[in-house]
Design an enzyme around this catalytic site. Sequence first.
Site, PDB file in Angstrom:
ATOM      1  N   HIS A  62       0.824  -1.215   0.000  1.00 31.35           N
ATOM      2  CA  HIS A  62       0.000   0.000   0.000  1.00 31.35           C
ATOM      3  C   HIS A  62       0.854   1.261   0.000  1.00 31.35           C
ATOM      4  CE1 HIS A  62       0.388   0.909   4.385  1.00 31.35           C
ATOM      5  NE2 HIS A  62       0.363  -0.394   4.545  1.00 31.35           N
ATOM      6  N   ASP A 103       6.264   1.100   6.504  1.00 33.57           N
ATOM      7  CA  ASP A 103       4.909   0.563   6.369  1.00 33.57           C
ATOM      8  C   ASP A 103       4.140   1.459   5.400  1.00 33.57           C
ATOM      9  OD1 ASP A 103       2.407  -0.571   6.690  1.00 33.57           O
ATOM     10  OD2 ASP A 103       2.114   0.177   8.728  1.00 33.57           O
ATOM     11  N   GLU A 109      -5.098   2.042   2.700  1.00 33.21           N
ATOM     12  CA  GLU A 109      -5.045   0.808   3.491  1.00 33.21           C
ATOM     13  C   GLU A 109      -5.172   1.117   4.969  1.00 33.21           C
ATOM     14  OE1 GLU A 109      -3.188  -2.494   5.803  1.00 33.21           O
ATOM     15  OE2 GLU A 109      -2.651  -0.371   5.719  1.00 33.21           O
TER      16      GLU A 109
END
Length: 377
Positions: free
Chosen positions: A79, A109, A142
């Site tokens: 993502h 992330d 996400e």
Amino acid sequence: MVNKERIIHEFLEMVQVDSESGAERQIADLLKDKLTVLGLEVVEDNAGSHIEVGQTTGNIIGTLPANGGKGPLLLFSAHMDTVKPGKGVKPIREKGIISSAGDTILGSDDKAGIAAILEALRVIEEKQIKHGGIQVVFTIAEEKGLVGAKRLDYALIKAKLGFVLDSGGSPGEIIIKAPTQYSFKAAVKGKAAHAGIAPEHGINAIVVASNAIANLKLGRIDKETTANIGFISGGVATNIVPEKVVVEGEARSINPAKAKEQIDHMIEEFEKAAAKFSASVDIEPVKQYDNIDLAEDSLPVQIALRAAENAQIKPHLGQTGGGSDANVFNGQGIACANLGIGMSKVHTTEEFITEEHLVENAKYVVEIIKVAQEIGA
């Protein structure tokens, strides 16, 4: 085959591109350019227009045709969005570790996952590694509830098996079980009255909600199932019997039947409490995502295990209580494992990733592509 300095440089480049959820335009344009240069046919869907007013960025879907390989068409996904605070990231590279300056998240992330996919695409091009076709999906939103994956235009996705690079475990972790999740919002309506003059004429919505909550099974229900109340809001003033309160919660379980049983229990307790106090409640569950339940002998798991061995990475089959885009893909009939990529302390300003893990991630993706050619034909 993986170029260490190249993947690190690209990762450092990407984390400095602001991409908090809802503001992925700049990173999306950058990735579209990168995928196009790598020879992929690139499409952006209109998922953003379904999410919220002002969100103009969609999911990025890139397709690389087979180059003579006989293996299955593979999906790789990560993502684009990050959590807050994610603006103005200044990465620090020191002693094999990459972190932020300390006032923002880093963005590994999930830009570490993106970096691994891009580097693997370069390697298979440079080494002319045969494959049966590759689809890349970089999703939006996400972090806002897997919304990009939920709104993805699945007519564009032809792959039936794949890998999401978005788990916090070390490279070699293969998530094959993850829960179904339901959420709910309960709007409890009582009756307002003056709390000092005529409280008996009112119906206290907070009392009704409290009664329901007191009878709920919450926390760790069993080894597969959890439930939580995460938000309560209501009331106007201390001298007014509160007419309305809103309660939000969730239930999740590796076992879909248990998740449904738990959410049904939670709804029933709110309805019973409302009836007990002559109040009313508007409550309805929403399935947020399906579970992941991949057999150890399934094709994506077997590919991932052998690829880890080839990359000299120790594999580990695991399960998680959290959701990812992989849950949504599995719900759409795409057998998809979520892979650990070594990101640490995510969603905090202490987030970091090692250079070693960045390189291992890319090696792992390359080996997955090679192994799929060998055993997936």
